[in-house]
Design an enzyme around this catalytic site. Structure first.
Site, PDB file in Angstrom:
ATOM      1  N   GLU A   1       0.826  -1.220   0.000  1.00 47.56           N
ATOM      2  CA  GLU A   1       0.000   0.000   0.000  1.00 47.56           C
ATOM      3  C   GLU A   1       0.856   1.264   0.000  1.00 47.56           C
ATOM      4  OE1 GLU A   1      -2.734  -0.605   3.308  1.00 47.56           O
ATOM      5  OE2 GLU A   1      -4.123  -1.638   1.976  1.00 47.56           O
ATOM      6  N   ASP A  12      -8.220  -9.214   4.528  1.00 48.99           N
ATOM      7  CA  ASP A  12      -8.043  -8.023   5.347  1.00 48.99           C
ATOM      8  C   ASP A  12      -9.084  -7.878   6.446  1.00 48.99           C
ATOM      9  OD1 ASP A  12      -7.011  -5.710   6.218  1.00 48.99           O
ATOM     10  OD2 ASP A  12      -7.372  -4.535   4.414  1.00 48.99           O
ATOM     11  N   GLU A  50     -12.588  -1.983  11.963  1.00 54.87           N
ATOM     12  CA  GLU A  50     -12.616  -1.281  10.681  1.00 54.87           C
ATOM     13  C   GLU A  50     -13.692  -1.827   9.748  1.00 54.87           C
ATOM     14  OE1 GLU A  50      -8.877  -1.649   8.655  1.00 54.87           O
ATOM     15  OE2 GLU A  50      -9.627  -0.752   6.801  1.00 54.87           O
TER      16      GLU A  50
HETATM   17  O1  GCW Z   1      -7.048  -2.928   6.145  1.00 50.86           O
HETATM   18  C1  GCW Z   1      -6.075  -2.093   5.659  1.00 50.86           C
HETATM   19  C2  GCW Z   1      -6.457  -0.770   6.216  1.00 50.86           C
HETATM   20  C3  GCW Z   1      -5.323   0.200   6.230  1.00 50.86           C
HETATM   21  C4  GCW Z   1      -4.142  -0.458   6.936  1.00 50.86           C
HETATM   22  C5  GCW Z   1      -3.762  -1.729   6.200  1.00 50.86           C
HETATM   23  C6  GCW Z   1      -2.639  -2.473   6.876  1.00 50.86           C
HETATM   24  C7  GCW Z   1      -2.468   0.583   8.281  1.00 50.86           C
HETATM   25  O2  GCW Z   1      -7.550  -0.266   5.473  1.00 50.86           O
HETATM   26  O3  GCW Z   1      -5.758   1.346   6.909  1.00 50.86           O
HETATM   27  O4  GCW Z   1      -3.046   0.414   7.024  1.00 50.86           O
HETATM   28  O5  GCW Z   1      -4.864  -2.585   6.164  1.00 50.86           O
HETATM   29  O6  GCW Z   1      -2.943  -3.400   7.621  1.00 50.86           O
HETATM   30  O7  GCW Z   1      -1.495  -2.146   6.673  1.00 50.86           O
END
Ligand code: GCW
Length: 709
Positions: free
Chosen positions: A308, A381, A409
């Site tokens: 990311e 995730d 989240e």
């Molecule tokens: O689920 C995603 C989240 C991001 C997060 C990423 C991760 C910290 O939307 O906000 O970043 O995972 O775990 O690195």
């Protein structure tokens, strides 16, 4: 003057009329360490077993913390303060290490390891006492908290014999806290680290945070976001981290930091961050030396690399192992560890779920001994439900950490009640089918990390109920074999009430809550249908994001012909990353458990389900069931009104009302959308969605929390 006098009189009057006069107002700050008076019969039993606290003198800061906690706890629970020190009395609580053990005490000390404890009813010098034994002072603190838990959960304190040793050496909270005090995916206010005022101000809250962690056995915290800023490694920020480390040391909570891989460029002015470059290696070594000068027991570094947008070794043509090992070499002389995350996915990947395994499994055996690869519980995730990550059990020569998310989240933020104990238990108990030894995930890991749900909200977690997720994480990380429902009941007794019927009812409500969320958000193995960016609410229709694997349509693949992601050998074959016995089972829809069906298979809407319904009818039924479950949770909560203090009862009730409303929104929006794709009529007797699909699509949440921007 007159105005002041009147205001004061009014205040006194209001205080006198307040129904809770005498009892402190419950705002959640005390968490599960409230120590409110027990019912009379229990008070007697506890007081009789805690007449005195005897500890080795002069006590270390940890021993002093243990004694203080016992005094505070017993006084609160029974109304009687135990005597501290003096000649041994009947009913004493005796804290003992091998060096300070009273004569007559024989214990298999070696079985306790460094952190374990033993609570034992003993006869010493002719008196019946309770020994809290451990090899270390922090072990004594853990044991003291365990005794207080036993006292509140109705254990027979006259016949205690509880030995407990953590199997995982690292039990860490990961804070995704930024240096400007925003919290990525935080739903409980701002960051509790007041960076600006640190290191000068050591807020009392830092101590209470450490107490709460120590009460569960959590022994470290990563202070800053994995999407890290290099500044967190500069001298001023290290001084701030060192102040927290000083406060937490007595409680056995070590400080860790997230490190930005490109820091040598950003802070050191080097032209590269190549992990094989000698100047880069020297920079990290010097940085590690600097950190340990300030924080001699610094835990280590957590790294999100090549994920990311975060920098990493791959930009320099190096592997994750090269990057991790370089940092590991810098930390090794000081005894620190590198936690290297396996959360990676590429825009071009055929199946995002397969990327972590593809990149990391081939590196098994190539990591330095002080590297731990940190793996999210599932391959996508933190969804309401995922299968366990295929890396568990597949890297036998690499220590792995299991990362779970406490902050919700993807499960409705802090306004939805979802007790995550069952989710943690599900993954810990999952059978990897890798045969070396015990195949459960809990036996394939050496550490556990929980992405914290803590902020400046008075109740710490944004909702009273979410504190149960902090609690369950700590308890299960300490003892991975605990049952989530039993843990919930412990928490309820300490947090809300010891009234048996209410404990049972709140327990049922909590036990059902995660499954309710699965039903109204992502039933039958669906995943990632949430709103763009902030992840609030349903958005299964989204198909226009710059990366394919950010779009809900990528994950559900609903079309005229059916729904689900084909990860079988006919599709992406991500299922092939599991051990052969499991891969074979999950490759066939007939032998795939229904909760994971659409995770692994794309099936026609007419597919026949175990219930006899078609897949389409089942999907709608699950969405309906989710809403019904939340309604039942509300009713159950209403039924415990008399057992819970008014303020906290009302706050939980208010959130449950939001949850029911939003569960219905999820159900309606998803049914409306999937119907627009399937083209099928609603099953007979089904309530049509309240609004049009277009209306659901047009909802916007610009200021949803936890996301920035
Ligand atoms: O689920 C995603 C989240 C991001 C997060 C990423 C991760 C910290 O939307 O906000 O970043 O995972 O775990 O690195």
């Amino acid at each position: 003057m007159k105005i002041w006098a009147r205001a004061l009189a009014g205040w006194w009057l209001a205080a006198l009329l307040h129904p809770a006069l005498g009892a402190p107002v419950e705002d959640g700050y005390d968490l599960w360490l409230r120590y409110r008076p027990l019912p009379a019969a229990l008070q007697q039993a506890v007081a009789a077993r805690a007449t005195q606290v005897l500890a080795p003198a002069p006590g270390s800061a940890s021993v002093q913390a243990a004694v203080q906690e016992l005094v505070r706890g017993v006084t609160g629970l029974t109304g009687r303060a135990p005597r501290v020190g003096g000649p041994l009395r009947p009913g004493a609580l005796v804290l003992a290490t091998p060096a300070t053990a009273p004569s007559g005490l024989t214990l298999a000390w070696a079985d306790l390891g460094r952190e374990g404890y033993w609570l034992r009813s003993e006869r010493l010098q002719g008196r019946r006492v309770t020994v809290i034994a451990a090899n270390s002072d922090v072990g004594l603190l853990y044991g003291s908290f365990a005794w207080l838990r036993a006292a509140q959960t109705g254990a027979d304190l006259a016949r205690l014999d509880e030995r407990s040793v953590p199997r995982l050496s690292l039990r860490l909270l990961n804070h995704w806290d930024n240096l400007d005090r925003t919290v990525e995916r935080g739903y409980a206010g701002a960051s509790i680290w007041d960076w600006w005022k640190l290191p000068a101000l050591r807020d009392a809250r830092y101590t209470d945070y450490a107490r709460a962690n120590a009460s569960l056995g959590i022994n470290g915290a990563v202070l800053n976001n994995v999407n890290a800023k290099a500044e967190s490694l500069t001298a001023p920020y290290l001084a701030k981290a060192a102040a927290l480390a000083d406060v937490w040391r007595p409680y056995g909570v070590r400080v860790y930091l997230s490190a930005r891989f490109s820091a040598p460029k950003e802070l050191g002015g080097l032209p590269t961050a190549d992990p094989l470059d000698p100047a880069v290696r020297a920079w990290w070594q010097a940085k590690a030396d600097e950190i340990y000068r300030l924080i001699p027991d610094f835990g280590g570094l957590l790294v999100k690399a090549n994920s990311e947008g975060q920098p990493g070794p791959q930009e320099h043509g190096r592997s994750h192992a090269d990057g991790a090992n370089m940092l590991a070499a810098a930390l090794a002389p000081h005894g620190g560890v590198v936690l290297w995350r396996a959360f990676v996915y590429e825009p071009e990947a055929r199946d995002r779920a397969a990327q972590g395994y593809a990149e990391f499994q081939p590196l098994d055996g190539r990591f330095a001994p002080n590297v731990i690869v940190q793996v999210k519980n599932g391959p996508i995730d933190f969804q309401p439900r995922e299968p366990f990550h295929p890396l568990f059990g597949a890297m036998p020569r690499t220590p792995l950490a299991l990362e779970v998310q406490l902050t919700k989240e993807y499960l409705g933020f802090s306004t939805h009640l979802a007790y995550l104990g069952p989710l943690f238990e599900e993954v810990l108990r999952a059978d990897t089918h890798h045969t070396a030894g015990d195949p459960r995930v809990s036996r394939q890991i050496s550490a556990m990390a929980g992405v914290a749900n803590i902020g400046t909200d008075r109740n710490w977690c944004g909702s009273h109920m979410d504190c149960a997720n902090w609690y369950a994480f700590g308890r299960l990380a300490w003892d991975t074999d605990l049952g989530a429902e039993a843990v919930a009941r412990e928490w309820i007794r300490q947090t809300f009430t010891t009234e048996p019927r209410a404990v049972a009812d709140i327990g049922v409500l909590m036990a059902d809550s995660r499954e309710a969320v699965v039903d109204y958000m992502t039933p039958l193995g669906l995943h990632h249908l949430m709103g763009t960016g902030h992840h609030h609410g349903p958005a299964p229709w989204v198909d226009n994001l710059e990366r394919a694997d950010w779009n809900p349509v990528y994950f559900h693949r609903a079309a005229r012909d059916g729904i689900g992601f084909d990860r079988s050998p006919r599709g992406s074959n991500a299922v092939g990353q599991y051990a052969p016995a499991l891969a074979a089972r999950w490759a066939d829809p007939a032998t795939t458990p229904e909760p994971l069906l659409l995770w692994f298979h794309h099936l026609p809407w007419e597919h026949r389900m175990a219930s006899g319904r078609t897949l389409w009818a089942e999907l709608v039924a699950r969405y309906d069931r989710g809403v019904e479950r939340v309604a039942a949770m509300r009713t159950r909560w209403a039924g415990v009104r008399d057992a819970v203090d008014a303020r906290r009862h009302a706050e939980v009730a208010a959130y449950l009302a939001v949850q029911e409303d939003e569960a219905r929104w999820w159900r309606d929006a998803c049914v409306a959308y999937f119907q627009s794709v399937s083209g099928l009529p609603l099953p007979p007797g089904t309530r049509p969605p309240a609004e049009s699909l277009e209306a659901y699509k047009s909802r916007r949440f610009r200021f949803a929390p936890g996301h920035g921007g």
